[in-house]
Design a protein around this motif. Sequence first.
Motif, PDB file in Angstrom:
ATOM      1  N   ALA A 144      -3.884  -1.896   2.029  1.00 40.16           N
ATOM      2  CA  ALA A 144      -4.236  -1.053   0.848  1.00 40.16           C
ATOM      3  C   ALA A 144      -3.807   0.502   1.242  1.00 40.16           C
ATOM      4  CB  ALA A 144      -5.626  -0.965   0.604  1.00 40.16           C
ATOM      5  N   VAL A 145      -3.148   1.200   0.389  1.00 36.42           N
ATOM      6  CA  VAL A 145      -2.646   2.599   0.880  1.00 36.42           C
ATOM      7  C   VAL A 145      -4.201   3.295   0.394  1.00 36.42           C
ATOM      8  CG1 VAL A 145      -1.457   4.669   0.164  1.00 36.42           C
ATOM      9  CG2 VAL A 145      -0.371   2.308   0.173  1.00 36.42           C
ATOM     10  N   GLY A 146      -4.822   4.242   1.494  1.00 36.96           N
ATOM     11  CA  GLY A 146      -5.780   4.853   1.288  1.00 36.96           C
ATOM     12  C   GLY A 146      -6.940   4.099   1.588  1.00 36.96           C
ATOM     13  N   ASN A 147      -7.958   3.636   0.828  1.00 39.11           N
ATOM     14  CA  ASN A 147      -8.885   2.948   1.177  1.00 39.11           C
ATOM     15  C   ASN A 147      -8.895   1.537   0.304  1.00 39.11           C
ATOM     16  OD1 ASN A 147     -10.088   2.968  -1.401  1.00 39.11           O
ATOM     17  ND2 ASN A 147     -10.536   5.242  -1.103  1.00 39.11           N
ATOM     18  N   ASP A 148      -9.958   0.574   0.668  1.00 37.65           N
ATOM     19  CA  ASP A 148      -9.740  -0.927   0.064  1.00 37.65           C
ATOM     20  C   ASP A 148      -9.745  -0.912  -1.294  1.00 37.65           C
ATOM     21  OD1 ASP A 148      -9.722  -2.397   2.154  1.00 37.65           O
ATOM     22  OD2 ASP A 148     -11.799  -3.005   2.080  1.00 37.65           O
ATOM     23  N   ARG A 149     -10.471   0.029  -1.982  1.00 41.53           N
ATOM     24  CA  ARG A 149     -10.239   0.076  -3.408  1.00 41.53           C
ATOM     25  C   ARG A 149      -9.082   0.722  -4.106  1.00 41.53           C
ATOM     26  NH1 ARG A 149     -15.686  -1.628  -5.431  1.00 41.53           N
ATOM     27  NH2 ARG A 149     -14.369  -1.488  -7.091  1.00 41.53           N
ATOM     28  N   SER A 150      -8.257   1.153  -3.342  1.00 41.25           N
ATOM     29  CA  SER A 150      -6.804   1.752  -3.761  1.00 41.25           C
ATOM     30  C   SER A 150      -6.319   0.627  -4.738  1.00 41.25           C
ATOM     31  CB  SER A 150      -5.994   2.299  -2.576  1.00 41.25           C
ATOM     32  OG  SER A 150      -4.879   2.696  -3.163  1.00 41.25           O
ATOM     33  N   TYR A 151      -5.523   1.040  -5.637  1.00 38.37           N
ATOM     34  CA  TYR A 151      -4.593   0.160  -6.481  1.00 38.37           C
ATOM     35  C   TYR A 151      -3.291   0.197  -6.074  1.00 38.37           C
ATOM     36  CZ  TYR A 151      -8.794  -0.752  -8.938  1.00 38.37           C
ATOM     37  OH  TYR A 151     -10.369  -0.929  -9.154  1.00 38.37           O
ATOM     38  N   ARG A 152      -2.772   0.750  -4.915  1.00 36.97           N
ATOM     39  CA  ARG A 152      -1.658   0.605  -4.227  1.00 36.97           C
ATOM     40  C   ARG A 152      -1.546   0.176  -2.978  1.00 36.97           C
ATOM     41  NH1 ARG A 152       1.954   4.739  -3.386  1.00 36.97           N
ATOM     42  NH2 ARG A 152       0.299   6.197  -3.179  1.00 36.97           N
ATOM     43  N   GLY A 153      -0.807  -0.576  -2.402  1.00 38.02           N
ATOM     44  CA  GLY A 153      -0.639  -0.996  -0.978  1.00 38.02           C
ATOM     45  C   GLY A 153       0.681  -1.202  -0.548  1.00 38.02           C
ATOM     46  N   ARG A 154       0.928  -1.473   0.609  1.00 35.17           N
ATOM     47  CA  ARG A 154       2.093  -1.643   1.084  1.00 35.17           C
ATOM     48  C   ARG A 154       2.421  -2.783   2.122  1.00 35.17           C
ATOM     49  NH1 ARG A 154       2.099   0.833   6.560  1.00 35.17           N
ATOM     50  NH2 ARG A 154       4.321   1.091   6.189  1.00 35.17           N
ATOM     51  N   VAL A 155       3.476  -3.147   2.594  1.00 34.26           N
ATOM     52  CA  VAL A 155       3.698  -4.212   3.585  1.00 34.26           C
ATOM     53  C   VAL A 155       4.060  -3.548   4.858  1.00 34.26           C
ATOM     54  CG1 VAL A 155       5.230  -6.073   4.074  1.00 34.26           C
ATOM     55  CG2 VAL A 155       4.648  -5.741   1.779  1.00 34.26           C
ATOM     56  N   GLU A 156       3.279  -4.153   5.873  1.00 30.00           N
ATOM     57  CA  GLU A 156       3.186  -3.433   7.255  1.00 30.00           C
ATOM     58  C   GLU A 156       4.872  -3.522   7.626  1.00 30.00           C
ATOM     59  OE1 GLU A 156      -1.043  -4.494   8.859  1.00 30.00           O
ATOM     60  OE2 GLU A 156       0.593  -5.274  10.104  1.00 30.00           O
ATOM     61  N   GLY A 157       5.242  -2.106   8.041  1.00 31.46           N
ATOM     62  CA  GLY A 157       6.670  -2.118   8.446  1.00 31.46           C
ATOM     63  C   GLY A 157       7.830  -2.161   7.522  1.00 31.46           C
ATOM     64  N   ARG A 158       7.303  -2.158   6.143  1.00 36.67           N
ATOM     65  CA  ARG A 158       8.439  -2.308   4.891  1.00 36.67           C
ATOM     66  C   ARG A 158       8.497  -1.139   4.287  1.00 36.67           C
ATOM     67  NH1 ARG A 158      10.968  -7.355   5.016  1.00 36.67           N
ATOM     68  NH2 ARG A 158      12.139  -6.490   3.446  1.00 36.67           N
ATOM     69  N   ASP A 159       9.343  -0.258   4.297  1.00 36.68           N
ATOM     70  CA  ASP A 159       9.453   0.883   3.197  1.00 36.68           C
ATOM     71  C   ASP A 159      10.157   0.477   2.054  1.00 36.68           C
ATOM     72  OD1 ASP A 159       7.992   2.369   4.930  1.00 36.68           O
ATOM     73  OD2 ASP A 159       9.608   3.160   5.919  1.00 36.68           O
ATOM     74  N   ASP A 160      10.716  -0.687   1.936  1.00 37.69           N
ATOM     75  CA  ASP A 160      11.595  -1.165   0.780  1.00 37.69           C
ATOM     76  C   ASP A 160      10.554  -2.041  -0.031  1.00 37.69           C
ATOM     77  OD1 ASP A 160      11.144  -3.160   2.691  1.00 37.69           O
ATOM     78  OD2 ASP A 160      13.404  -3.862   2.665  1.00 37.69           O
ATOM     79  N   ILE A 161       9.255  -2.348   0.184  1.00 32.29           N
ATOM     80  CA  ILE A 161       8.481  -3.002  -0.705  1.00 32.29           C
ATOM     81  C   ILE A 161       7.430  -2.363  -1.234  1.00 32.29           C
ATOM     82  CG2 ILE A 161       7.289  -5.318  -0.912  1.00 32.29           C
ATOM     83  CD1 ILE A 161       8.983  -6.257   1.145  1.00 32.29           C
ATOM     84  N   GLU A 162       6.768  -2.129  -2.502  1.00 32.53           N
ATOM     85  CA  GLU A 162       5.680  -1.553  -2.663  1.00 32.53           C
ATOM     86  C   GLU A 162       4.692  -2.355  -3.419  1.00 32.53           C
ATOM     87  OE1 GLU A 162       6.381   1.592  -5.260  1.00 32.53           O
ATOM     88  OE2 GLU A 162       7.338   2.952  -3.462  1.00 32.53           O
ATOM     89  N   ILE A 163       3.443  -2.467  -3.290  1.00 31.60           N
ATOM     90  CA  ILE A 163       2.467  -3.399  -3.769  1.00 31.60           C
ATOM     91  C   ILE A 163       1.612  -2.623  -4.967  1.00 31.60           C
ATOM     92  CG2 ILE A 163       0.554  -5.017  -3.414  1.00 31.60           C
ATOM     93  CD1 ILE A 163       3.171  -5.877  -1.705  1.00 31.60           C
TER      94      ILE A 163
END
Length: 231
Positions: free
Chosen positions: A30-49
């Motif tokens: 998760a980006v920020g904290n566990d309750r965030s509604y955005r995330g990322r994939v470790e090591g990948r700037d070309d994918i957004e969650i």
Amino acid sequence: MTITIALPSKGRMKEDASEIFARAGLRITAVGNDRSYRGRVEGRDDIEIAFLSASEISREIGNGTFDFGVTGEDLIREGLTQVDERVEFCARLGFGHADVVVAVPEIWLDVDTMADLGDVAADFRARHGRRLTIATKYWRLTQQFFSGNHGIQLYRIVESLGATEGAPASGSADIIVDITSTGSTLRANHLKILSDGVILKSEACLVRARKPGHADDPVVEEIVRAVRAVL
Ligand SMILES: Nc1ncnc2c1ncn2[C@@H]1O[C@H](COP(=O)(O)OP(=O)(O)OP(=O)(O)O)[C@@H](O)[C@H]1O
Ligand SMILES: O=P(O)(O)OC[C@H]1O[C@H](OP(=O)(O)OP(=O)(O)O)[C@H](O)[C@@H]1O
């Protein structure tokens, strides 16, 4: 191009969806904290969650807001018209299993098949002065199955957003269309599934919004291949 993936933010599908991506080498945080509604994939700037509820994922994939989503096949098929033109089912993920079924009161001893139910529906108005009623939140799947597959036209859908299995006992509808997994809720409410009354055997799927740019995007192909490889 950044590729976006919508994953369940809560509920039964959340953990299983993250686990599959981790096994596929795409570790989600998760980006920020566990309750965030955005995330990322470790090591990948070309994918957004993005984290959304399972039903929102169905709607937003249909709108093309995201490139990929993980959600139940039932929600996709119920939520979207012309589903196969708008989304591709890339993989069945092996969790979130639930059947969308037609169930009637156990005491309807003469009704075991959709053909039997068609006979009941045809006589219903003459006997009861109104149409057969079906409680469901699956309007589209019900209409396709009853009218399209079985030629049953004489019924009325009563929208139910919760406790659907209670509708026949409470008198708000005669029969139901709902999901079942263990069958215990149907049994507790004295309902039985018709022998040919399974509308859809649903499970969580990786789906892709069909977009022109995807054809020559290597990341799109990589995600599908990586997930399929761990199933
Ligand atoms: N026993 C079950 N009950 C309900 N849904 C189940 C069950 N087993 C699997 N599922 C699947 O889970 C998905 C629904 O998940 P969930 O209830 O978390 O989503 P939602 O409808 O977005 O949530 P909410 O209604 O709280 O917004 C559907 O695809 C459904 O088929
Ligand atoms: O066959 P079973 O194992 O009994 O499961 C089926 C029940 O589970 C779901 O309800 P749930 O209370 O889990 O949540 P929901 O209706 O809010 O999705 C679903 O709507 C059924 O009522």
